[in-house]
Write an enzyme that holds these catalytic residues in place. Structure first.
Site, PDB file in Angstrom:
ATOM      1  CB  SER A   1      -0.860  -0.002   1.265  1.00 56.35           C
ATOM      2  OG  SER A   1      -1.472   1.250   1.476  1.00 56.35           O
TER       3      SER A   1
ATOM      4  CE1 TYR B   1      -4.275  -2.197   5.271  1.00 55.46           C
ATOM      5  CE2 TYR B   1      -3.398  -0.022   4.779  1.00 55.46           C
ATOM      6  CZ  TYR B   1      -3.971  -1.204   4.361  1.00 55.46           C
ATOM      7  OH  TYR B   1      -4.220  -1.409   3.016  1.00 55.46           O
TER       8      TYR B   1
HETATM    9  N1  LIG Z   1      -8.773  -0.268  -0.975  1.00 62.28           N
HETATM   10  C1  LIG Z   1      -7.670   0.440  -0.836  1.00 62.28           C
HETATM   11  O1  LIG Z   1      -7.715   1.691  -0.834  1.00 62.28           O
HETATM   12  C2  LIG Z   1      -6.341  -0.254  -0.713  1.00 62.28           C
HETATM   13  C3  LIG Z   1      -5.188   0.528  -0.862  1.00 62.28           C
HETATM   14  C4  LIG Z   1      -3.940  -0.092  -0.744  1.00 62.28           C
HETATM   15  C5  LIG Z   1      -3.846  -1.451  -0.518  1.00 62.28           C
HETATM   16  N2  LIG Z   1      -5.004  -2.179  -0.378  1.00 62.28           N
HETATM   17  C6  LIG Z   1      -4.845  -3.608  -0.133  1.00 62.28           C
HETATM   18  O2  LIG Z   1      -5.521  -4.320  -1.136  1.00 62.28           O
HETATM   19  C7  LIG Z   1      -5.878  -5.616  -0.636  1.00 62.28           C
HETATM   20  C8  LIG Z   1      -7.327  -5.882  -0.963  1.00 62.28           C
HETATM   21  O3  LIG Z   1      -8.123  -4.979  -0.212  1.00 62.28           O
HETATM   22  P1  LIG Z   1      -9.463  -4.317  -0.787  1.00 62.28           P
HETATM   23  O4  LIG Z   1      -9.314  -2.857  -0.716  1.00 62.28           O
HETATM   24  O5  LIG Z   1      -9.839  -4.950  -2.050  1.00 62.28           O
HETATM   25  O6  LIG Z   1     -10.472  -4.693   0.417  1.00 62.28           O
HETATM   26  P2  LIG Z   1     -11.640  -5.774   0.514  1.00 62.28           P
HETATM   27  O7  LIG Z   1     -12.691  -5.492  -0.491  1.00 62.28           O
HETATM   28  O8  LIG Z   1     -12.010  -5.784   1.943  1.00 62.28           O
HETATM   29  O9  LIG Z   1     -10.931  -7.137   0.095  1.00 62.28           O
HETATM   30  C9  LIG Z   1     -10.129  -7.863   0.993  1.00 62.28           C
HETATM   31  C10 LIG Z   1     -10.069  -9.272   0.490  1.00 62.28           C
HETATM   32  O10 LIG Z   1      -9.250 -10.043   1.366  1.00 62.28           O
HETATM   33  C11 LIG Z   1     -10.013 -11.161   1.809  1.00 62.28           C
HETATM   34  N3  LIG Z   1      -9.589 -11.547   3.133  1.00 62.28           N
HETATM   35  C12 LIG Z   1      -9.540 -10.815   4.256  1.00 62.28           C
HETATM   36  N4  LIG Z   1      -9.069 -11.535   5.279  1.00 62.28           N
HETATM   37  C13 LIG Z   1      -8.806 -12.765   4.777  1.00 62.28           C
HETATM   38  C14 LIG Z   1      -8.291 -13.942   5.332  1.00 62.28           C
HETATM   39  N5  LIG Z   1      -7.949 -14.017   6.633  1.00 62.28           N
HETATM   40  N6  LIG Z   1      -8.147 -15.034   4.538  1.00 62.28           N
HETATM   41  C15 LIG Z   1      -8.491 -14.967   3.235  1.00 62.28           C
HETATM   42  N7  LIG Z   1      -8.988 -13.873   2.638  1.00 62.28           N
HETATM   43  C16 LIG Z   1      -9.133 -12.776   3.415  1.00 62.28           C
HETATM   44  C17 LIG Z   1     -11.462 -10.706   1.752  1.00 62.28           C
HETATM   45  O11 LIG Z   1     -12.347 -11.772   1.588  1.00 62.28           O
HETATM   46  P3  LIG Z   1     -13.310 -12.386   2.711  1.00 62.28           P
HETATM   47  O12 LIG Z   1     -13.789 -11.238   3.554  1.00 62.28           O
HETATM   48  O13 LIG Z   1     -14.373 -13.064   1.935  1.00 62.28           O
HETATM   49  O14 LIG Z   1     -12.426 -13.323   3.436  1.00 62.28           O
HETATM   50  C18 LIG Z   1     -11.431  -9.919   0.454  1.00 62.28           C
HETATM   51  O15 LIG Z   1     -11.507 -10.767  -0.648  1.00 62.28           O
HETATM   52  C19 LIG Z   1      -5.568  -5.592   0.859  1.00 62.28           C
HETATM   53  O16 LIG Z   1      -4.335  -6.235   1.109  1.00 62.28           O
HETATM   54  C20 LIG Z   1      -5.455  -4.110   1.161  1.00 62.28           C
HETATM   55  O17 LIG Z   1      -4.665  -3.864   2.288  1.00 62.28           O
HETATM   56  C21 LIG Z   1      -6.236  -1.620  -0.468  1.00 62.28           C
END
Ligand SMILES: NC(=O)c1ccc[n+]([C@@H]2O[C@H](COP(=O)([O-])OP(=O)(O)OC[C@H]3O[C@@H](n4cnc5c(N)ncnc54)[C@H](OP(=O)(O)O)[C@@H]3O)[C@@H](O)[C@H]2O)c1
Length: 253
Positions: free
Chosen positions: A139, A152
């Site tokens: 991130s 985080y």
């Molecule tokens: N959105 C942003 O602004 C942003 C920015 C920078 C980086 N990121 C990173 O991008 C990645 C995806 O996040 P997102 O923004 O797409 O959020 P999200 O919609 O909440 O997606 C998170 C994903 O991770 C899965 N997950 C969470 N805990 C898990 C576990 N213990 N085992 C297996 N799967 C798990 C969730 O699925 P289930 O809930 O079904 O398990 C979901 O598919 C993360 O690593 C986040 O830190 C996001």
């Protein structure tokens, strides 16, 4: 890796992971997808199937080391993995307690241990055949500890540094390793952020940027660039200049 035919993505049931699954979905592409929610991961697999891909959804928690390793071995035996994206992650607010003590431990378990659990078995297989690509989801929060999300930021800094170091260490083994550092992306994670999110972009757009970066084997895929420049600047400024600003930044909850 030009056009991967066997792709594994953790946390593919929503947000960026789901968008990446759909981005890579195409006829002849095998997609191994995991998440914890059966309905959500099933729906994403259906979207990928509609694009002609062969998806296999698995309900799996990335903190479960043994089961993650067994899943990766099973998928790799069926079709040697070209690309593994260690994407699953959580932010503090997901646990309803911000970054309280239990939430901090759980966050590190998912965001750090979960990535390690995914990368190590994939790396062992790819090194043995001297071919493959691994992407680690970090991130822009990895470039400075942000008071609104200390654990985080730290978890994302850990996997960023690890991925960048592994890239150099294993380049001669024929394994390409990249670190992905997005800014704000529309997803469940950002849905309830009660503060303005500059340059917020769709998960689909983010997935396209990630794919282009991985196709070019870029070591660090950081975007959008003005936000990347800003966090680099913030990280470079002396404490006496940046502390007053940091203290005023909003928290996730
Ligand atoms: N959105 C942003 O602004 C942003 C920015 C920078 C980086 N990121 C990173 O991008 C990645 C995806 O996040 P997102 O923004 O797409 O959020 P999200 O919609 O909440 O997606 C998170 C994903 O991770 C899965 N997950 C969470 N805990 C898990 C576990 N213990 N085992 C297996 N799967 C798990 C969730 O699925 P289930 O809930 O079904 O398990 C979901 O598919 C993360 O690593 C986040 O830190 C996001």
């Amino acid at each position: 890796m030009r056009a991967p035919r066997s792709v594994l993505i953790t946390g593919a049931s929503s947000g960026i992971g789901a968008a990446l699954a759909v981005e890579y979905a195409a006829p002849g592409v095998r997609l191994a997808l995991c998440g914890r929610d059966p309905d959500r991961i099933g729906a994403v697999a259906e979207s990928c199937r509609a694009k002609g891909a062969a998806p296999a959804a698995r309900v799996l928690d990335v903190t479960d080391e043994a089961n993650v390793a067994a899943w990766i071995d099973e998928v790799d035996d069926a079709a040697p993995l070209d690309l593994v994206i260690a994407n699953a992650g959580v932010a503090g607010s997901r646990f309803g307690a911000g970054e309280g003590d239990a939430a901090v431990r759980r966050l590190f378990a998912v965001n750090v241990d979960g990535v390690v659990n995914t990368v190590l078995p994939a790396l062992a297989r790819m090194r043995a055949r001297r071919r493959g690509q691994i992407a680690i989801m970090s991130s822009l929060a990895a470039f400075r500890g942000f008071p609104g999300a200390p654990a985080y930021s730290a978890s994302k800094a850990a996997v960023r540094a690890w991925g960048e170091a592994l890239r150099g260490r294993h380049a001669r083994d024929g394994v390409e390793i990249s670190v992905i550092c997005p800014g704000f992306v529309v997803s469940r994670m950002t849905a309830d952020n009660p503060f303005p999110m500059p340059m917020l972009m769709s998960a689909e757009r983010a997935a396209g940027i990630v794919r282009r970066g991985l196709t070019r084997n870029r070591g660090r895929i950081a975007f959008p660039w003005p936000m990347y420049a800003l966090v680099r600047l913030v990280a470079a400024l002396p404490d006496r200049m940046i502390d007053p600003i940091m203290r005023r930044l909003p928290e996730k909850e």
